[in-house]
Motif scaffolding. Structure first.
Motif, PDB file in Angstrom:
ATOM      1  N   ARG A  39      -6.117  -9.896   0.470  1.00  0.00           N
ATOM      2  CA  ARG A  39      -6.922 -10.133  -0.727  1.00  0.00           C
ATOM      3  C   ARG A  39      -8.279 -10.739  -0.365  1.00  0.00           C
ATOM      4  NH1 ARG A  39      -4.774  -9.324  -5.624  1.00  0.00           N
ATOM      5  NH2 ARG A  39      -2.493  -9.223  -5.847  1.00  0.00           N
ATOM      6  N   MET A  40      -8.336 -11.514   0.702  1.00  0.00           N
ATOM      7  CA  MET A  40      -9.618 -12.072   1.151  1.00  0.00           C
ATOM      8  C   MET A  40     -10.588 -10.969   1.544  1.00  0.00           C
ATOM      9  SD  MET A  40      -9.781 -15.343   0.901  1.00  0.00           S
ATOM     10  CE  MET A  40     -11.163 -15.690   1.996  1.00  0.00           C
ATOM     11  N   LEU A  41     -10.029  -9.868   2.071  1.00  0.00           N
ATOM     12  CA  LEU A  41     -10.898  -8.758   2.491  1.00  0.00           C
ATOM     13  C   LEU A  41     -11.593  -8.092   1.312  1.00  0.00           C
ATOM     14  CD1 LEU A  41      -8.540  -7.104   5.136  1.00  0.00           C
ATOM     15  CD2 LEU A  41     -10.445  -8.670   5.560  1.00  0.00           C
ATOM     16  N   ALA A  42     -11.031  -8.270   0.109  1.00  0.00           N
ATOM     17  CA  ALA A  42     -11.623  -7.626  -1.071  1.00  0.00           C
ATOM     18  C   ALA A  42     -12.722  -8.447  -1.706  1.00  0.00           C
ATOM     19  CB  ALA A  42     -10.512  -7.373  -2.107  1.00  0.00           C
ATOM     20  N   LYS A  43     -13.009  -9.615  -1.137  1.00  0.00           N
ATOM     21  CA  LYS A  43     -14.086 -10.446  -1.692  1.00  0.00           C
ATOM     22  C   LYS A  43     -15.428  -9.729  -1.532  1.00  0.00           C
ATOM     23  CE  LYS A  43     -12.759 -15.240  -1.936  1.00  0.00           C
ATOM     24  NZ  LYS A  43     -13.230 -16.595  -1.668  1.00  0.00           N
ATOM     25  N   LYS A  44     -16.284  -9.968  -2.463  1.00  0.00           N
ATOM     26  CA  LYS A  44     -17.572  -9.296  -2.499  1.00  0.00           C
ATOM     27  C   LYS A  44     -18.295  -9.380  -1.146  1.00  0.00           C
ATOM     28  CE  LYS A  44     -21.811  -9.145  -5.253  1.00  0.00           C
ATOM     29  NZ  LYS A  44     -22.586  -9.761  -6.333  1.00  0.00           N
ATOM     30  N   PRO A  45     -18.758  -8.280  -0.636  1.00  0.00           N
ATOM     31  CA  PRO A  45     -18.813  -6.917  -1.201  1.00  0.00           C
ATOM     32  C   PRO A  45     -17.494  -6.164  -1.129  1.00  0.00           C
ATOM     33  CG  PRO A  45     -19.754  -6.885   0.972  1.00  0.00           C
ATOM     34  CD  PRO A  45     -19.388  -8.326   0.694  1.00  0.00           C
ATOM     35  N   GLY A  46     -16.485  -6.755  -0.475  1.00  0.00           N
ATOM     36  CA  GLY A  46     -15.172  -6.145  -0.442  1.00  0.00           C
ATOM     37  C   GLY A  46     -15.175  -4.791   0.222  1.00  0.00           C
ATOM     38  N   TRP A  47     -14.466  -3.826  -0.426  1.00  0.00           N
ATOM     39  CA  TRP A  47     -14.331  -2.479   0.153  1.00  0.00           C
ATOM     40  C   TRP A  47     -15.549  -1.605  -0.146  1.00  0.00           C
ATOM     41  CZ3 TRP A  47     -10.841  -2.517   3.671  1.00  0.00           C
ATOM     42  CH2 TRP A  47      -9.729  -3.355   3.558  1.00  0.00           C
ATOM     43  N   GLN A  75      -9.197  -2.627  10.596  1.00  0.00           N
ATOM     44  CA  GLN A  75      -8.396  -3.057  11.752  1.00  0.00           C
ATOM     45  C   GLN A  75      -7.560  -4.302  11.404  1.00  0.00           C
ATOM     46  OE1 GLN A  75     -10.890  -3.557  15.187  1.00  0.00           O
ATOM     47  NE2 GLN A  75     -11.571  -1.428  15.192  1.00  0.00           N
ATOM     48  N   VAL A  76      -8.183  -5.218  10.618  1.00  0.00           N
ATOM     49  CA  VAL A  76      -7.441  -6.419  10.209  1.00  0.00           C
ATOM     50  C   VAL A  76      -6.210  -6.026   9.374  1.00  0.00           C
ATOM     51  CG1 VAL A  76      -7.541  -8.459   8.732  1.00  0.00           C
ATOM     52  CG2 VAL A  76      -9.382  -7.997  10.343  1.00  0.00           C
ATOM     53  N   VAL A  77      -6.382  -5.058   8.467  1.00  0.00           N
ATOM     54  CA  VAL A  77      -5.244  -4.588   7.654  1.00  0.00           C
ATOM     55  C   VAL A  77      -4.137  -4.064   8.562  1.00  0.00           C
ATOM     56  CG1 VAL A  77      -4.480  -2.889   5.952  1.00  0.00           C
ATOM     57  CG2 VAL A  77      -6.636  -4.106   5.615  1.00  0.00           C
ATOM     58  N   ALA A  78      -4.519  -3.267   9.572  1.00  0.00           N
ATOM     59  CA  ALA A  78      -3.515  -2.694  10.484  1.00  0.00           C
ATOM     60  C   ALA A  78      -2.785  -3.798  11.256  1.00  0.00           C
ATOM     61  CB  ALA A  78      -4.189  -1.715  11.438  1.00  0.00           C
ATOM     62  N   VAL A  79      -3.549  -4.805  11.744  1.00  0.00           N
ATOM     63  CA  VAL A  79      -2.923  -5.879  12.522  1.00  0.00           C
ATOM     64  C   VAL A  79      -1.988  -6.712  11.649  1.00  0.00           C
ATOM     65  CG1 VAL A  79      -3.397  -8.007  13.786  1.00  0.00           C
ATOM     66  CG2 VAL A  79      -4.800  -5.983  14.201  1.00  0.00           C
ATOM     67  N   VAL A  80      -2.448  -7.036  10.435  1.00  0.00           N
ATOM     68  CA  VAL A  80      -1.593  -7.822   9.530  1.00  0.00           C
ATOM     69  C   VAL A  80      -0.309  -7.068   9.204  1.00  0.00           C
ATOM     70  CG1 VAL A  80      -1.425  -8.798   7.197  1.00  0.00           C
ATOM     71  CG2 VAL A  80      -3.517  -9.123   8.539  1.00  0.00           C
ATOM     72  N   ALA A  81      -0.433  -5.750   8.982  1.00  0.00           N
ATOM     73  CA  ALA A  81       0.756  -4.949   8.668  1.00  0.00           C
ATOM     74  C   ALA A  81       1.702  -4.865   9.850  1.00  0.00           C
ATOM     75  CB  ALA A  81       0.331  -3.549   8.220  1.00  0.00           C
ATOM     76  N   GLN A  82       1.122  -4.810  11.057  1.00  0.00           N
ATOM     77  CA  GLN A  82       1.966  -4.686  12.257  1.00  0.00           C
ATOM     78  C   GLN A  82       2.634  -5.998  12.632  1.00  0.00           C
ATOM     79  OE1 GLN A  82      -0.846  -3.180  15.075  1.00  0.00           O
ATOM     80  NE2 GLN A  82      -0.569  -1.024  14.472  1.00  0.00           N
ATOM     81  N   ARG A  83       1.920  -7.104  12.510  1.00  0.00           N
ATOM     82  CA  ARG A  83       2.414  -8.368  13.039  1.00  0.00           C
ATOM     83  C   ARG A  83       3.064  -9.261  11.984  1.00  0.00           C
ATOM     84  NH1 ARG A  83      -0.371 -11.989  15.211  1.00  0.00           N
ATOM     85  NH2 ARG A  83       1.033 -12.367  16.971  1.00  0.00           N
ATOM     86  N   GLY A  84       2.667  -9.124  10.743  1.00  0.00           N
ATOM     87  CA  GLY A  84       3.167 -10.028   9.709  1.00  0.00           C
ATOM     88  C   GLY A  84       4.344  -9.455   8.937  1.00  0.00           C
ATOM     89  N   ARG A  85       4.832 -10.261   7.992  1.00  0.00           N
ATOM     90  CA  ARG A  85       5.911  -9.824   7.086  1.00  0.00           C
ATOM     91  C   ARG A  85       5.243  -9.166   5.889  1.00  0.00           C
ATOM     92  NH1 ARG A  85      10.847 -11.749   7.768  1.00  0.00           N
ATOM     93  NH2 ARG A  85      11.247 -11.884   5.523  1.00  0.00           N
ATOM     94  N   PHE A  86       4.928  -7.900   6.099  1.00  0.00           N
ATOM     95  CA  PHE A  86       4.089  -7.159   5.168  1.00  0.00           C
ATOM     96  C   PHE A  86       4.977  -6.504   4.114  1.00  0.00           C
ATOM     97  CE2 PHE A  86       0.820  -4.089   3.861  1.00  0.00           C
ATOM     98  CZ  PHE A  86      -0.324  -4.887   3.939  1.00  0.00           C
ATOM     99  N   SER A  87       4.702  -6.775   2.839  1.00  0.00           N
ATOM    100  CA  SER A  87       5.530  -6.261   1.757  1.00  0.00           C
ATOM    101  C   SER A  87       4.804  -5.156   1.007  1.00  0.00           C
ATOM    102  CB  SER A  87       5.885  -7.385   0.785  1.00  0.00           C
ATOM    103  OG  SER A  87       4.713  -7.836   0.114  1.00  0.00           O
ATOM    104  N   VAL A 133      -2.178  -3.887  -2.708  1.00  0.00           N
ATOM    105  CA  VAL A 133      -3.517  -4.487  -2.833  1.00  0.00           C
ATOM    106  C   VAL A 133      -4.564  -3.621  -2.152  1.00  0.00           C
ATOM    107  CG1 VAL A 133      -4.892  -6.511  -2.255  1.00  0.00           C
ATOM    108  CG2 VAL A 133      -2.517  -6.782  -3.002  1.00  0.00           C
ATOM    109  N   VAL A 134      -4.205  -2.970  -1.036  1.00  0.00           N
ATOM    110  CA  VAL A 134      -5.222  -2.292  -0.214  1.00  0.00           C
ATOM    111  C   VAL A 134      -5.088  -0.784  -0.208  1.00  0.00           C
ATOM    112  CG1 VAL A 134      -5.551  -4.258   1.311  1.00  0.00           C
ATOM    113  CG2 VAL A 134      -3.768  -2.599   1.812  1.00  0.00           C
ATOM    114  N   LEU A 135      -3.978  -0.209  -0.740  1.00  0.00           N
ATOM    115  CA  LEU A 135      -3.774   1.237  -0.609  1.00  0.00           C
ATOM    116  C   LEU A 135      -4.903   2.035  -1.251  1.00  0.00           C
ATOM    117  CD1 LEU A 135       0.055   1.954  -1.048  1.00  0.00           C
ATOM    118  CD2 LEU A 135      -1.361   2.220   0.974  1.00  0.00           C
ATOM    119  N   ASP A 136      -5.298   1.645  -2.440  1.00  0.00           N
ATOM    120  CA  ASP A 136      -6.356   2.393  -3.134  1.00  0.00           C
ATOM    121  C   ASP A 136      -7.628   2.440  -2.288  1.00  0.00           C
ATOM    122  OD1 ASP A 136      -7.827   2.199  -6.476  1.00  0.00           O
ATOM    123  OD2 ASP A 136      -7.559   3.861  -5.089  1.00  0.00           O
ATOM    124  N   ALA A 137      -7.988   1.300  -1.696  1.00  0.00           N
ATOM    125  CA  ALA A 137      -9.194   1.245  -0.855  1.00  0.00           C
ATOM    126  C   ALA A 137      -9.021   2.094   0.396  1.00  0.00           C
ATOM    127  CB  ALA A 137      -9.487  -0.199  -0.486  1.00  0.00           C
TER     128      ALA A 137
END
Length: 1642
Positions: free
Chosen positions: A516-524, A537-549, A555-559
């Motif tokens: 959600r921080m990545l969507a802050k202005k100017p965001g996507w 790349q941050v989205v990919a790393v968070v999805a790979q390493r974290g408990r991604f639900s 939050v990010v699929l549309d972007a």
């Protein structure tokens, strides 16, 4: 020379089997050279194992001589191969068979090598070799024994391996390395198989060898003859292996001997025979186990050790043929037996059985009831029973584990628990060594289970919370510069963001907050591609390493989808999508991404999304993909104007084709021809390619390749055919179309076939209901016009594609005839038939084609074209099957015929398919099948079998996994392959596709017609026999789906429950089809009524309730045939002992009246009242009352009078509930028609079956009066509430409730009459009650009505009311002038008085609030009245048999009441009762009282709860009657008396009578008969008219013997008098306790 050139080219092993002796001679010479040249490690030795024995038995002497030399070389070298390759590689059975012949050889070298070979074989199979060699020369056997002693005790291990065994070699090496590192080489896996001697034996057929008179002798009266029969069977049963057959009659005969024979020698011998059969048949004996085990357990009451030992051996042998689960019900039933020997032996047998069990065969569901039964026996008084139960519990603890058994021991004494644990510890120590040293087995099993991945669930967080969480893990400078206007600062911030995320701990990573921080202005909307790339790349790393639900992903699929088409950032966006797919599953994200992409208008994004999805499918596999959703989006993409989108869609279809096969094309046949050509071109590119192994997703995380394959198969298992919308074309297959297809003119037939093809093309995907079309098309397959045959085959290919797996139900009707077409002389027709056959098999699988006799019958046709085509077809498809139906064995005899066919191509195809048959059936079965061949043929076929065994392929693990290899044609899609077959559960789902019922036109009418014309059995039986079940199975085959029929007729009740659940699910959906075969459905459910499993019965009743509810909704009416085949069996279940079952059955009966006339239901229920089951009689009577109450008297069939008379008969039933229900029904009739009920019932006479005289109208009248009195009183107690007349129960509790509650019920004052005016009409004063119905008032118009009312008050629960009524009756009886008014009311009065005696005995005497003086006054009044009544001769003779029976029973009960004897007034009361009995015996009708006493004696002996004193008193009463028979014989109705004696002897045959604790009943009956014979003489034989079957009556035979043995009347009289006197005098001492009859009574 031409012939020589043929065999000269053959291999050596084939030359050795050639028909020409020169060829065999040449083969033996070459084999001799080969045997001397073969290396010890050569696998070529195995080729000659099966044919080496033929060398010795060659018919040509020259060739035989050379063959012997070859055999010698073989024996000298072959045992070396055996010692190194092991007995698993070298099959020992043929070697063992030939060994005895080798020991008989004249050549010393041969005998020596045979001995060496025998020693080597012994090293591998040990004592299993002894039985086959027991008949060789004793000297040689002794030498062998000496050599065998020297063999090391350690198990041998295989040291050389075939090329196909390299995996096994590696495994052995690893095990040896592990064992070597542990310092214990003995733990290496033993490569020596455990050979069962049983498998080395040839089965012996003994049924035909039984003596012809076996079954006659075994039932002979002389025990010596029975022994001869058993000894003959025992000799045959000693054979170690018996041929399977129908041993049912033999087992039943042995069961009779064990259960009923009194000779213990024969019982022991029969048990040994049973054990021999069980050992010889093994699992084949399992079908008989359930029949013999209860008999054996019951026979353990025998105490002789020899018999007990034989029975133990027999039951232990029987157990080895079945399972403990199958015997559990018999075991539990015998645990409650009263005999301690039976309980002890049952527990010991259970102990031995549990020892042979494993935890898997001893589940908790079985352990629970067994432990409960054993715990009862632990507290048994007999010590041997307790010890046996404790031993069984300890053994169960050893097998199932402490954790499983301990809960059942919670309530057991500590001392007994310690004993159980002592047994447990002792057994654990005994088997401790055996259990030791097998680590890793459990762990290995667990390691194969894929790791379970749980879905991460996360709630959506607010922006403020996300900011706080992100600020806690990110540097402040990073957060601050994220929305900076300077792109360089934003870039620096994202670089720092990326580094922090890469190093962040997984548990501390707030995934949702970070994305959600990545969507802050100017965001996507970021304009700098470098910053945007870092965000992706941050989205990919968070999805790979974290408990991604999925919440974080949303939050990010549309972007991400918006950026997937970006030139610079598209690659990073796809990587992010892939990472999210790994975290949340591809099946979920793919649907989301495709939906989002096609919701946008950017063609670039849509095309790139499809490209990403195609690549992701290759990486993740096809598991869980929602094909239907993608198909719609792909169709949208194919219709797009942008060529890039269309190209991407076609590429995606190509990837999907790898997993789904040619079936995928069916979804796109509506597309334009040009686009369809592009799709076909893409599919052709994929031809021959296999789907890549998944590298991402859950498979990668678990790291298991096997699991990857399994997941891939499960993904494919979703049957693609289920996604297709199917059309029902049965209404389009018109009669006109069918008649055209069957027309005589070929042009019209062709026109009809064109119409059929058009219907199929238009529908595309169809349901399996085709009406009469399959039968018509079957005729066209044999059309004389070959063009039409080919057109029909083309239609059938089209049908296969359109119908899918549901085509299975048409295999027998339409598929098998295609095989016949394979015999056509034209190549084009055969090719078309083979293409059709393959297209059908692709949809149906092979199982349906192999079931039944159809395929074997086709192979029997001596058509070379057909045979070679069918054999070639089988050679292709059989290797891909995991298992085959047992009916494949039927094809073996025709296959052997093909091996000797005159056509060389047929022989070649047969030889090619032989190893495939052997792969499924096994060598032994096929070798056994050669026994029916001629000797010359047998030798050749056996040789071919031996050869085929060497090249037998390994069993397939499943269907081929490769993609289809046939080209896909846009014109004939049916010819394309169907892709992979689903495995596991997917296979079951495929089998269960389509409707469960099929509408066969006029099927029900044809079945009715066949039954009427006696072509089929009428559905009428006492218990279902096999022929009825088989008939129903055949009738259901065309109407029911194949899988459902298998479930319906499965031997396991769990499958029946599954079938019923499926029928419930499809009830509404397939209502019409259900109605079409309703008669068959109802017949199947009648079979379930005979099941003992309550679960099945309850589920069946649940379905029937839903079925009849549905039928009534659709206004369906049962036909007569349906009703006659169902309702009688439903009526049987109304007598079920379980209340819940009876409740459901009654509910179904209520529903039946909505679909079947109640008047026609009435006769079925009337028939049910004749049952021996008292519950059934009572329930049927109650249901009859309900029908009459609801529908009126018109429901009674055939007439109301006849029906009511039959109902009234049951008022005299000996069962209380039946009597009560019958009276309730009559009361219901009274409510409907009033006083007419008395006229309808009339006087109910004697019926032989009832053993008693039923009550007349007066009895019914009395109880209606009592019921109405209760009704009136309840109405007065509650004047505002109108209470309908309900059920009346003749029990004391209800009477007391109605009458004794003085606070709520106001009883009427007794009417005081002037006795002088009693004969005049009496005006009864108006009672202080609410008025009763008019017809009731009319009953009080005369003295008869007054007597009725007063008598009804005699049975009152209030003592004062009853005594006042008795006083009025007594006043009437004492005056001779008016006593006549009691004529016709005797039975009423005696019934009321009997009830009052019972009420006093059971209620008043137990009530401490009532004074004893009042109770004894009541007794005195009642007895005094009856003394007066029996003083009036006319009234005394009116008493019927049933009333006298109840009265005597009540009086004897008073005599036996200890409470009366203990009181001071009791002695006087006992004397009064004795006086009443004496007067009753003298004054009443002598026939009635004698019959009443016989029935009372019979009932007392039948009752297990009755007192022995009661029976003794009844017998004393009988003796008194017998003593005065000379004076009363003239007044007796001998026919009635003899009928009662006949019924008594029928219930108590001589054998059963003698088994009673006392012989007095037997002596009493004998005395009665001898006295009657003496008094009546030979004419007594003329008084047996009421006995239906005199020939089967013991009575007639006994009377004949007595009459014949009587020399003179005087002699007989003296004998009877002496016998009677001794009987009386010898029995007087029986009644010394309590009280005695006065001497004058005796």
């Amino acid at each position: 020379m031409g012939d020589d050139s043929d065999w000269m080219k053959l291999p050596v092993d084939q030359k050795c089997e050639h028909k020409v002796w020169k060829a065999r001679l040449n083969g033996y010479e070459e084999a001799l050279k080969l045997f001397q040249r073969f290396d010890d490690t050569s696998p070529e030795w195995a080729k000659y194992q099966g044919i080496i024995k033929k060398f010795v038995t060659d018919s040509n002497s020259v060739a035989q001589l050379k063959g012997l030399e070859a055999v010698l070389a073989y024996v000298e070298n072959a045992h070396v191969a055996s010692s190194e390759f092991g007995s698993k590689t070298v099959t020992l059975k043929p070697i063992i068979k030939v060994l005895p012949k080798l020991f008989e050889s004249r050549e010393k070298a041969v005998r020596h090598e045979a001995k060496l070979l025998a020693v080597e074989v012994y090293r591998w199979i040990r004592d299993s070799l002894r039985p086959p060699l027991q008949n060789i020369n004793s000297v040689q056997l002794k030498e062998l024994e000496e050599e065998w002693v020297k063999v090391p005790s350690s198990a041998p291990r295989q040291s050389r391996f075939l090329r196909s065994q390299q995996d096994l070699r590696t495994k052995f090496a690893e095990q040896q390395a592990v064992a070597g590192s542990d310092g214990d080489c003995e733990d290496v896996a033993d490569s020596a198989p455990q050979v069962d001697p049983y498998e080395l034996q040839d089965p012996v057929e003994i049924l035909s060898k039984l003596p012809k008179d076996f079954y006659v002798k075994i039932e002979a009266k002389k025990w010596q003859e029975r022994k001869e029969a058993l000894e003959a069977l025992a000799m045959l049963a000693k054979n170690p292996k018996l041929d399977n057959g129908d041993y049912g009659d033999v087992v039943r005969a042995l069961k009779r001997v064990i259960g009923k024979d009194t000779n213990v020698i024969l019982v022991s011998l029969a048990a040994k025979c049973l054990a021999g059969l069980a050992f010889g048949l093994r699992k084949n004996f399992g079908t008989y186990a359930g029949n013999v085990v209860p008999t054996i357990l019951d026979k353990f009451k025998e105490k002789k050790p020899a018999v007990v030992q034989s029975l133990q051996e027999a039951i232990d042998a029987v157990f080895l043929t079945t399972t403990l689960q199958n015997l559990s019900e018999d075991m539990l039933a015998v645990m409650d037996n009263k005999n301690p020997s039976i309980k002890q032996q049952a527990s010991l047998f259970l102990t031995r059985s549990i020892c042979l069990s494993t935890p898997s065969t001893l589940p908790k569901s079985l352990l629970k009831p067994l432990c409960a039964a054993l715990l009862k026996q632990v507290n048994d008084p007999a010590p041997e029973v307790r010890d046996a139960a404790i031993m069984a519990l300890g053994t169960a603890m050893k097998v199932a584990g402490e954790k499983a058994v301990n809960p059942f021991l919670a309530d057991l004494d500590k001392l007994k628990v310690d004993k159980v644990r002592c047994v447990y510890m002792r057994t654990v120590e005994d088997v401790g060594v055996a259990k030791k040293g097998k680590p890793g087995a459990e762990g290995g099993a667990k390691s194969k289970k894929p790791a379970e991945t749980k879905e991460i669930v996360e709630t959506e967080l607010s922006v403020e919370v996300c900011d706080e969480l992100a600020a806690a893990v990110l540097p402040a400078s990073c957060v601050k510069m994220l929305d900076s206007s300077n792109w360089k600062e934003r870039l620096a911030s994202m670089e720092e963001f990326y580094q922090v995320v890469e190093q962040m701990d997984i548990g501390a990573m707030p995934c949702q907050a970070l994305v959600r921080m990545l969507a802050k202005k100017p965001g996507w909307k970021e304009t700098n591609f470098q910053v945007l790339q870092l965000k992706l790349q941050v989205v990919a790393v968070v999805a790979q390493r974290g408990r991604f639900s999925k919440t974080s992903a949303s939050v990010v699929l549309d972007a991400l989808v918006e950026k997937v088409g970006d030139v610079k950032c598209g690659g990073k966006a796809k990587d992010a999508l892939t990472a999210i797919g790994e975290a949340c599953s591809l099946s979920w994200i793919a649907e989301q991404v495709v939906s989002l992409a096609f919701a946008q208008k950017n063609p670039k994004n849509q095309a790139e999304t499809l490209n990403w999805l195609a690549n992701a499918m290759k990486e993740f596999g096809f598991t869980g993909i929602n094909v239907k959703a993608f198909i719609n989006h792909v169709k949208t993409a194919l219709g797009a104007s942008n060529p890039a989108i269309r190209a991407a869609a076609i590429s995606l279809l190509g990837v999907m084709y790898l997993y789904m096969g040619a079936s995928l094309r069916m979804f796109f046949e509506d597309e334009k021809a040009a686009l369809l050509a592009q799709i076909d071109a893409e599919f052709e590119k994929m031809q021959g390619q296999t789907p890549p192994a998944p590298t991402r997703g859950a498979i990668k995380r678990t790291g298991g390749q096997e699991e990857g394959e399994e997941a891939k198969e499960e993904g494919v298992a979703g049957d693609i055919m289920d996604l297709l919308p199917r059309t029902d074309i049965s209404d389009k297959i018109t009669e006109d179309m069918v008649s055209k297809v069957g027309d005589k003119n070929w042009t019209i037939r062709k026109e009809g076939l064109n119409e059929v093809a058009a219907v199929l093309s238009e529908a595309k995907f169809i349901k399996p209901s085709l009406g009469d079309l399959p039968i018509t098309l079957k005729g066209r397959l044999s059309d004389s016009n070959k063009i039409l045959v080919q057109q029909t085959l083309s239609i059938m290919q089209q049908m296969a594609t359109a119908m899918g797996p549901a085509l299975k139900q048409h295999v027998k009707t339409l598929g098998i005839p295609v095989i016949t077409v394979l015999g056509d002389i034209k190549n084009t027709v055969r090719a078309a038939a083979m293409a059709t056959l393959n297209s059908w098999v692709e949809q149906t699988g092979m199982k349906e084609w192999l079931e039944g006799e159809e395929l074997s019958e086709e192979l029997k046709r001596e058509n070379p074209f057909l045979r070679q085509e069918v054999l070639g077809w089988l050679a292709v498809h059989l290797p891909t099957m995991r298992s085959v139906p047992s009916d494949l064995m039927l094809c073996v005899p025709p296959l052997f015929g093909c091996l000797e066919d005159r056509n060389v191509d047929v022989r070649k195809r047969a030889q090619d398919v032989l190893p495939v048959f052997m792969m499924h059936l096994g060598f032994d079965k096929m070798n056994k099948a050669t026994g029916k061949l001629k000797p010359a043929s047998k030798d050749q076929v056996v040789a071919m079998l031996d050869k085929a065994r060497d090249v037998m392929p390994a069993k397939s693990a499943g269907p081929a996994k490769a993609a289809p290899t046939k080209p896909v044609s846009s014109v004939h899609p049916a010819k394309a392959a169907a892709g992979k077959k689903p495995l596991g559960k997917g296979k079951e789902e495929e089998d269960k596709s389509g409707p469960i019922f099929t509408m066969v036109p006029n099927g029900k009418d044809l079945r009715v017609k066949d039954e009427k014309s006696l072509k089929t059995l009428k559905w009428n039986f006492g218990s279902p026999r096999d022929e009825y079940v088989e008939q129903l199975k055949v009738q259901m085959a065309p109407c029911v789906a194949k899988w459902l029929q298998e479930e319906l007729f499965h031997h396991d009740f769990q499958h029946h429950i599954k079938a019923i659940n499926s029928m419930i699910e499809c009830l509404e959906e397939e209502h019409e089809a259900t109605v079409a075969c309703l008669d068959l459905v109802l017949k199947w459910y009648t079979l379930r009524f005979f099941d003992t499993n309550t679960s099945v019965l309850m589920k069946a009743l649940e379905y029937l309730k839903l079925l009849f509810l549905s039928l009534s909704k659709h206004n369906y009416h049962l036909s007569e045939q349906e009703a006659n085949s169902f309702i009688p069996y439903l009526v049987l279940k109304v007598g079920e002992s379980k209340d819940v079952v009876r409740k459901d059955v009654r509910a179904i009966m209520g529903m039946l009246c909505k679909v079947y006339p109640a008047s026609r239901m009435f006769p079925f229920l009337m028939e049910g009242t004749k049952s021996k089951n008292s519950k059934q009689r009572a329930e049927c009577l109650e249901e009859l009352g309900c029908l009459i109450g609801f529908y009126g008297m018109s429901v009674c069939q055939p007439t109301a009078a006849k029906s009511l008379k039959e109902i009234a008969v049951h008022i005299g039933d000996r069962d209380t509930s039946v009597r009560n229900t019958a009276l309730n029904t009559v009361v219901t009739v009274y409510n409907v028609c009033g006083e007419q009920v008395y006229k309808l019932i009339g006087h109910v006479g004697f019926t032989p079956q009832s053993h008693s005289l039923t009550r007349n109208v007066g009895v019914v009248y009395l109880w209606i009066q009592i019921r109405l009195n209760a009704l009136v009183q309840s109405q007065q107690a509650e004047p505002s509430h109108v209470c309908p007349v309900g059920e009346f129960h003749l029990d004391l509790d209800l009477l007391e409730q109605l009458e004794s509650d003085q606070t709520s019920v106001v009883l009427p004052d007794l009417v005081k009459h002037k006795l002088g005016d009693l004969l005049d009409p009496v005006i009864i004063p108006e009672p202080k009650l609410r008025p009763v119905p008019t017809h009731f008032d009319e009953l009080h118009a005369g003295p008869s009505s007054t007597i009725n009312l007063v008598i009804s008050q005699v049975a009152s629960g209030d003592i004062n009311t009853s005594m006042k009524a008795l006083a009025q009756i007594d006043e009437v009886l004492r005056q001779e002038s008016i006593a006549e008014v009691m004529v016709g009311h005797t039975d009423q009065f005696l019934i009321a008085t009997s009830l009052q005696l019972r009420l006093a005995h059971s209620t008043h005497m137990a009530d401490t609030r009532l004074p004893r003086e009042d109770i004894f006054k009541l007794y005195s009044c009642a007895i005094g009245n009856m003394l007066t009544l029996f003083g009036v001769a006319r009234l005394a003779r009116e008493a019927s048999m049933g009333v006298l029976k109840d009265l005597v029973q009540g009086l004897v009960t008073v005599l036996l009441d200890p409470r009366i004897e203990e009181s001071q007034e009791g002695q006087q009361l006992i004397r009064s009762v004795n006086m009443l009995l004496r007067r009753l015996f003298e004054a009443s009708d002598q026939t009635n009282i004698l019959s009443a006493l016989l029935v009372l004696l019979q009932d007392s002996l039948l009752s297990s709860a009755g007192s022995p004193k009661f029976s003794e008193l009844i017998m004393k009463c009988l003796w008194r009657m017998i003593k005065f028979l000379p004076d009363t014989i003239s007044s007796l109705t001998l026919d009635k008396i003899l009928l009662d004696v006949h019924n008594f002897m029928k219930l108590f045959p001589k054998g059963r009578l003698r088994k009673l604790k006392t012989d007095m009943p037997h002596r009493t009956l004998q005395t009665l008969l001898h006295t009657l014979c003496r008094l009546a003489g030979p004419t007594i034989l003329d008084h047996l008219s009421l006995i239906e079957d005199k020939s089967e009556s013991e009575l007639e035979a006994h009377l004949k013997r007595v009459v014949k043995s009587a020399k003179t009347d005087t002699e007989t009289a003296h004998m009877v008098h002496s016998y009677t006197y001794s009987l009386f005098t010898g029995s007087l001492s029986l009644m010394t306790d309590g009280f005695t009859f006065p001497s004058r009574i005796l």
